[in-house]
Design a protein around this motif. Structure first.
Motif, PDB file in Angstrom:
ATOM      1  N   GLN A 115       5.178   2.196  -4.217  1.00 55.51           N
ATOM      2  CA  GLN A 115       5.517   2.534  -5.308  1.00 55.51           C
ATOM      3  C   GLN A 115       6.880   3.746  -5.265  1.00 55.51           C
ATOM      4  O   GLN A 115       7.825   3.636  -5.950  1.00 55.51           O
ATOM      5  N   LYS A 116       6.540   4.702  -4.494  1.00 51.71           N
ATOM      6  CA  LYS A 116       7.563   5.545  -4.218  1.00 51.71           C
ATOM      7  C   LYS A 116       8.943   5.140  -3.421  1.00 51.71           C
ATOM      8  O   LYS A 116       9.970   5.570  -3.709  1.00 51.71           O
ATOM      9  N   ALA A 117       8.479   4.200  -2.548  1.00 53.38           N
ATOM     10  CA  ALA A 117       9.811   3.409  -1.961  1.00 53.38           C
ATOM     11  C   ALA A 117      10.886   2.609  -2.728  1.00 53.38           C
ATOM     12  O   ALA A 117      11.642   2.057  -2.449  1.00 53.38           O
ATOM     13  N   ILE A 118      10.310   2.304  -3.945  1.00 55.58           N
ATOM     14  CA  ILE A 118      10.940   1.235  -4.846  1.00 55.58           C
ATOM     15  C   ILE A 118      11.533   1.932  -6.086  1.00 55.58           C
ATOM     16  O   ILE A 118      11.920   1.338  -7.021  1.00 55.58           O
ATOM     17  N   GLN A 119      11.472   3.337  -6.081  1.00 55.59           N
ATOM     18  CA  GLN A 119      11.839   4.087  -7.352  1.00 55.59           C
ATOM     19  C   GLN A 119      13.443   3.767  -7.717  1.00 55.59           C
ATOM     20  O   GLN A 119      13.716   3.784  -8.692  1.00 55.59           O
ATOM     21  N   ASN A 120      14.063   3.631  -6.737  1.00 55.19           N
ATOM     22  CA  ASN A 120      15.663   3.563  -6.844  1.00 55.19           C
ATOM     23  C   ASN A 120      16.010   1.839  -6.839  1.00 55.19           C
ATOM     24  O   ASN A 120      17.394   1.561  -6.707  1.00 55.19           O
ATOM     25  N   LEU A 121      15.042   1.080  -6.910  1.00 53.34           N
ATOM     26  CA  LEU A 121      15.328  -0.474  -6.674  1.00 53.34           C
ATOM     27  C   LEU A 121      14.859  -1.158  -7.762  1.00 53.34           C
ATOM     28  O   LEU A 121      13.675  -0.793  -8.383  1.00 53.34           O
ATOM     29  N   ASN A 122      15.453  -2.142  -8.158  1.00 55.86           N
ATOM     30  CA  ASN A 122      14.939  -3.519  -9.234  1.00 55.86           C
ATOM     31  C   ASN A 122      13.852  -4.240  -8.158  1.00 55.86           C
ATOM     32  O   ASN A 122      14.304  -5.226  -7.829  1.00 55.86           O
ATOM     33  N   ALA A 123      12.701  -3.579  -8.149  1.00 57.43           N
ATOM     34  CA  ALA A 123      11.549  -4.380  -7.341  1.00 57.43           C
ATOM     35  C   ALA A 123      10.303  -4.461  -8.104  1.00 57.43           C
ATOM     36  O   ALA A 123       9.804  -3.881  -9.073  1.00 57.43           O
ATOM     37  N   GLU A 124       9.342  -5.279  -7.498  1.00 60.45           N
ATOM     38  CA  GLU A 124       8.347  -5.662  -8.077  1.00 60.45           C
ATOM     39  C   GLU A 124       7.122  -5.780  -6.922  1.00 60.45           C
ATOM     40  O   GLU A 124       7.493  -5.788  -5.506  1.00 60.45           O
ATOM     41  N   ILE A 125       5.992  -5.406  -7.140  1.00 56.97           N
ATOM     42  CA  ILE A 125       4.763  -5.431  -6.128  1.00 56.97           C
ATOM     43  C   ILE A 125       4.102  -6.388  -6.583  1.00 56.97           C
ATOM     44  O   ILE A 125       3.425  -6.456  -7.795  1.00 56.97           O
ATOM     45  N   ILE A 126       3.434  -7.449  -5.837  1.00 57.61           N
ATOM     46  CA  ILE A 126       2.282  -8.354  -6.150  1.00 57.61           C
ATOM     47  C   ILE A 126       1.303  -8.256  -4.943  1.00 57.61           C
ATOM     48  O   ILE A 126       1.698  -8.385  -3.779  1.00 57.61           O
ATOM     49  N   VAL A 127       0.097  -7.966  -5.551  1.00 59.29           N
ATOM     50  CA  VAL A 127      -1.064  -7.759  -4.604  1.00 59.29           C
ATOM     51  C   VAL A 127      -1.800  -9.288  -5.094  1.00 59.29           C
ATOM     52  O   VAL A 127      -2.095  -9.224  -6.012  1.00 59.29           O
ATOM     53  N   ILE A 128      -2.000  -9.794  -3.853  1.00 59.19           N
ATOM     54  CA  ILE A 128      -2.904 -10.944  -3.937  1.00 59.19           C
ATOM     55  C   ILE A 128      -4.254 -10.647  -3.121  1.00 59.19           C
ATOM     56  O   ILE A 128      -4.231 -10.251  -1.946  1.00 59.19           O
ATOM     57  N   ASP A 129      -5.525 -10.827  -3.800  1.00 58.59           N
ATOM     58  CA  ASP A 129      -6.521 -10.575  -3.041  1.00 58.59           C
ATOM     59  C   ASP A 129      -7.312 -11.916  -2.664  1.00 58.59           C
ATOM     60  O   ASP A 129      -7.498 -12.655  -3.451  1.00 58.59           O
ATOM     61  N   ASN A 130      -7.870 -11.744  -1.403  1.00 59.21           N
ATOM     62  CA  ASN A 130      -8.501 -12.995  -1.168  1.00 59.21           C
ATOM     63  C   ASN A 130     -10.065 -12.857  -1.226  1.00 59.21           C
ATOM     64  O   ASN A 130     -10.714 -13.205  -0.083  1.00 59.21           O
ATOM     65  N   ASN A 131     -10.367 -12.746  -2.278  1.00 62.08           N
ATOM     66  CA  ASN A 131     -11.951 -12.745  -2.904  1.00 62.08           C
ATOM     67  C   ASN A 131     -12.587 -11.515  -1.984  1.00 62.08           C
ATOM     68  O   ASN A 131     -13.587 -11.841  -1.128  1.00 62.08           O
ATOM     69  N   SER A 132     -12.220 -10.433  -1.960  1.00 65.18           N
ATOM     70  CA  SER A 132     -12.614  -9.214  -1.407  1.00 65.18           C
ATOM     71  C   SER A 132     -13.979  -9.009  -1.899  1.00 65.18           C
ATOM     72  O   SER A 132     -14.138  -8.932  -3.131  1.00 65.18           O
ATOM     73  N   SER A 133     -14.979  -8.536  -1.089  1.00 65.80           N
ATOM     74  CA  SER A 133     -16.272  -8.026  -1.717  1.00 65.80           C
ATOM     75  C   SER A 133     -16.436  -6.813  -1.941  1.00 65.80           C
ATOM     76  O   SER A 133     -17.614  -6.247  -2.522  1.00 65.80           O
ATOM     77  N   ASP A 134     -15.398  -6.069  -1.761  1.00 66.48           N
ATOM     78  CA  ASP A 134     -15.311  -4.446  -1.800  1.00 66.48           C
ATOM     79  C   ASP A 134     -14.828  -4.267  -3.399  1.00 66.48           C
ATOM     80  O   ASP A 134     -14.747  -5.216  -3.960  1.00 66.48           O
ATOM     81  N   ASP A 135     -14.352  -3.217  -3.898  1.00 66.21           N
ATOM     82  CA  ASP A 135     -14.002  -3.010  -5.229  1.00 66.21           C
ATOM     83  C   ASP A 135     -12.426  -2.748  -5.249  1.00 66.21           C
ATOM     84  O   ASP A 135     -11.729  -2.167  -6.018  1.00 66.21           O
ATOM     85  N   SER A 136     -11.797  -3.547  -4.216  1.00 66.62           N
ATOM     86  CA  SER A 136     -10.303  -3.508  -3.977  1.00 66.62           C
ATOM     87  C   SER A 136      -9.650  -4.098  -5.457  1.00 66.62           C
ATOM     88  O   SER A 136      -8.804  -3.258  -6.017  1.00 66.62           O
ATOM     89  N   CYS A 137     -10.039  -4.965  -6.203  1.00 67.06           N
ATOM     90  CA  CYS A 137      -9.610  -5.593  -7.314  1.00 67.06           C
ATOM     91  C   CYS A 137      -9.837  -4.517  -8.691  1.00 67.06           C
ATOM     92  O   CYS A 137      -9.125  -4.040  -9.364  1.00 67.06           O
ATOM     93  N   ALA A 138     -11.257  -4.044  -8.631  1.00 66.38           N
ATOM     94  CA  ALA A 138     -11.296  -3.130  -9.654  1.00 66.38           C
ATOM     95  C   ALA A 138     -10.596  -1.612  -9.534  1.00 66.38           C
ATOM     96  O   ALA A 138      -9.888  -1.224 -10.599  1.00 66.38           O
ATOM     97  N   MET A 139     -10.091  -1.198  -8.220  1.00 65.48           N
ATOM     98  CA  MET A 139      -9.464  -0.226  -8.037  1.00 65.48           C
ATOM     99  C   MET A 139      -7.841  -0.401  -8.295  1.00 65.48           C
ATOM    100  O   MET A 139      -7.397   0.256  -9.105  1.00 65.48           O
ATOM    101  N   MET A 140      -7.576  -1.700  -8.218  1.00 67.43           N
ATOM    102  CA  MET A 140      -5.945  -2.017  -8.453  1.00 67.43           C
ATOM    103  C   MET A 140      -5.987  -2.057 -10.128  1.00 67.43           C
ATOM    104  O   MET A 140      -5.141  -1.364 -10.613  1.00 67.43           O
TER     105      MET A 140
END
Length: 390
Positions: free
Chosen positions: A24-49
């Motif tokens: 997020q800090k690295a794209i502050q001056n860019l026209n950019a997007e972040i895409i997170v794809i989760d491979n069915n994690s059993s931890d709380d990765s998706c909830a955190m996101m």
């Protein structure tokens, strides 16, 4: 849109949070997007996101579809002219993407760009740049000949040692932890081969870019922390996986190599015998020694108190002097010092530079991510590291 950063996650919730914060800090001056794809994690990765990064695109797979397919799904949803395939256990500097994109745009034959990767101890990861792993090159890797003859073109091709870690130049193979390329090229290559055996996917994609007469580059002017560094442990299991993914590559692009199979099987036997004679303890693994002292680089006294309560250790807080981190002689001379860098206080660029500058000085490093309640880091390139919740 200039850039799409693709982060494929599987059960590394805390590393993912740190990674996304740095991106997020690295794209502050860019026209950019972040895409997170989760491979069915059993931890709380998706909830955190969803809680911490509700505006970032999150794709939730219902199964673990593997590295190639997961990235292909995400790239299909990307809009950037360029894409970056990025591991979730990485930390980028604030200027990483700006520097890499500026370099990429200057090339007329652009394939894939990789960058300088360091592990959690600040040491360079040689897989940042590699050569085509022909059977002979794989032989020099298995038996460590590239270490014995680093300047010989006969033996130094596996880790592209014609280039130093601080030299930018053309290479053949790049690592999937950090790959930047035009989305058009990725689509022309039809993405990662979803039939690929593990670990062969980045080798295969890099090689197919070369077959299109494109040129891959190693770019040294920015460094990225990659906590899952290449293990130096060699055993029969390691050799089995190495043989399988090399055979996949040979079968697809060349032909089965009897020579490689013989040396790989001999390598598996050799390392099994070494391990047997040295006992059950893994080669190259050192017993963990608790830090003798803790240093917090921060201007926040409350964080120091919280760390003391959690670790039940004295924490010495060291602010900056004239913009620089200055250790007293007593700190510098004391062995096994754990340095905790508060990224609320210092940039990721500063932290990465600090890792590199102070590597191999009996220091270990942890990061305190901004607005987070945990510290994270790795004391060895043999493991991903540890997370301590505060």
């Amino acid at each position: 849109m200039q850039l799409s950063i693709i982060i494929l996650n599987y059960n590394v919730r805390y590393f993912l949070e740190l990674c996304v914060l740095s991106v997020q800090k690295a794209i502050q001056n860019l026209n950019a997007e972040i895409i997170v794809i989760d491979n069915n994690s059993s931890d709380d990765s998706c909830a955190m996101m969803k809680q911490l990064f509700p505006n970032i695109k999150l794709i939730e797979n219902k199964e673990n579809s593997g590295f190639p397919k997961g990235n292909n799904i995400a790239v299909a949803a990307a809009k950037g002219e360029y894409i970056c395939i990025l591991n979730p256990d990485t930390v980028v500097a604030e200027d990483t993407f700006e520097k890499v994109l500026a370099f990429a745009k200057r090339q007329t034959d652009l394939g894939i760009v990789g960058c300088k990767l360091i592990d959690g101890t600040g040491n360079f990861l040689p897989e940042s740049k590699r050569g085509i792993p022909t059977p002979w090159v794989a032989f020099t890797k298995i038996f460590g000949l590239y270490k014995l003859f680093p300047k010989s073109s006969l033996f130094n091709k596996y880790y592209a040692q014609h280039l130093g870690e601080n030299q930018t130049g053309k290479v053949d193979i790049l690592v999937g932890a950090f790959m930047v390329m035009k989305r058009e090229l990725y689509n022309q290559l039809e993405g990662f081969d979803e039939n690929c055996f593990m670990y062969a996917d980045d080798i295969d994609l890099s090689y197919r870019a070369l077959l299109l007469q494109k040129q891959n580059y190693y770019f040294h002017e920015t460094a990225v922390i990659h906590y899952k560094g290449e293990s130096t442990v060699k055993d029969a299991t390691y050799m089995k996986h190495f043989r399988e993914f090399m055979n996949f590559f040979y079968k697809k692009h060349f032909k089965q190599s009897v020579f490689f199979n013989l040396i790989a099987r001999f390598g598996a036997f050799y390392f099994s015998m070494v391990k047997l004679f040295q006992g059950s303890r893994s080669l190259g693994t050192k017993a963990k020694i608790p830090p003798s002292q803790y240093i917090l680089i921060s201007d926040n006294e409350n964080i120091r108190e919280k760390l003391e309560n959690k670790l039940q250790k004295n924490i010495q807080r060291t602010p900056l002097e004239n913009g620089k981190i200055v250790f007293s002689q007593s700190i510098s001379e004391k062995k096994n010092t754990e340095v905790i860098l508060d990224t609320n206080y210092r940039s990721f660029t500063d932290a990465i530079s600090f890792f590199e500058t102070n590597k191999n000085k009996s220091f270990t490093f942890k990061l305190l991510p901004m607005q987070s309640n945990f510290i994270i880091g790795s004391n060895s390139n043999n493991d991903r590291g540890e997370v301590i919740n505060l």
